[in-house]
Design an enzyme around this catalytic site. Structure first.
Site, PDB file in Angstrom:
ATOM      1  CG  ASP A  45      20.247 -10.347  36.762  1.00 27.83           C
ATOM      2  OD1 ASP A  45      20.376 -11.540  36.436  1.00 27.83           O
ATOM      3  OD2 ASP A  45      20.753  -9.864  37.794  1.00 27.83           O
ATOM      4  CB  SER A  46      21.238 -13.578  31.909  1.00 31.70           C
ATOM      5  OG  SER A  46      19.890 -13.924  31.642  1.00 31.70           O
ATOM      6  CG  ASP A  84      16.799 -12.541  37.654  1.00 29.55           C
ATOM      7  OD1 ASP A  84      16.437 -13.304  38.567  1.00 29.55           O
ATOM      8  OD2 ASP A  84      17.645 -12.856  36.791  1.00 29.55           O
ATOM      9  CE  LYS A 114      16.555 -16.130  38.785  1.00 30.69           C
ATOM     10  NZ  LYS A 114      17.849 -15.503  39.083  1.00 30.69           N
ATOM     11  CD  GLU A 116      21.934 -13.252  41.269  1.00 31.50           C
ATOM     12  OE1 GLU A 116      23.038 -12.945  41.767  1.00 31.50           O
ATOM     13  OE2 GLU A 116      21.725 -13.265  40.045  1.00 31.50           O
ATOM     14  CD  GLU A 183      24.046 -19.340  37.496  1.00 31.26           C
ATOM     15  OE1 GLU A 183      23.080 -18.649  37.862  1.00 31.26           O
ATOM     16  OE2 GLU A 183      24.825 -18.995  36.581  1.00 31.26           O
TER      17      GLU A 183
HETATM   18  O1  KIV Z   1      19.596 -14.071  34.902  1.00 28.71           O
HETATM   19  C1  KIV Z   1      19.423 -15.247  34.567  1.00 28.71           C
HETATM   20  O2  KIV Z   1      19.326 -15.583  33.393  1.00 28.71           O
HETATM   21  C2  KIV Z   1      19.336 -16.256  35.615  1.00 28.71           C
HETATM   22  C3  KIV Z   1      19.357 -17.687  35.183  1.00 28.71           C
HETATM   23  C4  KIV Z   1      20.715 -18.061  34.755  1.00 28.71           C
HETATM   24  C5  KIV Z   1      18.840 -18.592  36.216  1.00 28.71           C
HETATM   25  O3  KIV Z   1      19.290 -15.943  36.758  1.00 28.71           O
END
Ligand code: KIV
Length: 266
Positions: A45-46, A84, A114, A116, A183
């Protein structure tokens, strides 16, 4: 390329082989990265920061994640595809969490999601795993908690914070995640977690002892330069290459050097 699955990833920890992971958000980059035998592509989600220009990841939606996952899926050649779950897509109800994870898999084509957080998201993690969707955990500096943390700060520095991350990692493993991203945590915390768990850890700003590493592709290629955390290594300066190429194009169009006969239908 031989298809990587969650079993390939789990095996790597057993044989002591490092796991490689990069973020990826589109077809072209997926083609390029997966041609190099990367283990995992993460549609992170970056993308909120590096592709959509938001200040943080909070505005990213499930639709955004599905859209980018589909593009990456079409370009991927063999890597395990993880996506994510964005902010508020798994926190409100367990049913919501399963429904949203299912969209990422059914519509996007991801092979795992993924999430968090630690004990506070365990119910959702278990329900998604029970729904036959593999889950990756993410602890430490979890960017969706930016407002709670009061900024992008290294986590796990006090004894209390350290033991919370360690117990969260153990709880996630027990809940069925097959991999945990750590992280921005001190190296010794990541080392202890990596030694305690049977499942692999992937570090980003978590030192050398993790079972693998992940970076944001736009950071490591020098494409995204709005801010660069200490843990980023720039492997190329593609941003400068783009600027130079665009500048040459502008000059050649203006001066009449482009197009030439070889670029023209006669
Ligand atoms: O969203 C993302 O890019 C991430 C990575 C930094 C692990 O969660």
């Amino acid at each position: 390329m031989i298809k990587k699955t969650i079993l390939t990833i789990l095996d790597k920890k057993q044989v002591g082989e490092k796991i490689t992971m990069l973020t990826c958000y589109d077809y072209v980059i997926a083609r390029l990265i997966s041609s190099q035998d990367i283990d995992i592509l993460l549609v992170g989600d970056s993308l909120g920061n590096v592709k959509l220009g938001y200040e943080n990841t909070l505005p990213v939606t499930i639709d955004d994640m599905v859209y980018h996952t589909k593009a990456v899926k079409r370009g991927n050649n063999g890597a395990l595809l993880v996506t994510d779950m964005p902010f508020m897509s798994y926190e409100i109800t367990v049913e919501d969490a399963v429904r949203n994870a299912a969209r990422i898999v059914k519509e996007g084509g991801a092979e795992a999601v993924k999430i968090e957080g630690g004990t506070e998201v365990i119910k959702s993690v278990k329900a998604i795993v029970d729904a036959k969707i593999p889950v990756v955990g993410h602890l430490g500096l979890t960017p969706q908690s930016i407002n709670k943390f009061g900024g992008f700060k290294v986590q796990g520095k006090t004894a209390k914070a350290r033991s919370k991350i360690i117990s969260d990692a153990e709880a996630l493993e027990k809940a069925g995640v097959f991999l945990i991203v750590l992280e921005a945590v001190p190296e010794q915390v990541a080392k202890e977690i990596t030694q305690r768990l049977k499942i692999p850890t992937i570090g980003i700003g978590a030192g050398i002892y993790c079972d693998g590493q992940v970076l944001v592709i736009d950071d490591m290629l020098g494409l995204f330069t709005d801010f660069t955390p200490k843990f980023v290594k720039k492997y190329a300066n593609v941003g400068e290459i783009i600027k130079t190429a665009v500048n040459s194009y502008i000059n050649e169009v203006k001066s009449g050097q482009f197009p030439k006969e070889e670029n023209t239908y006669l």
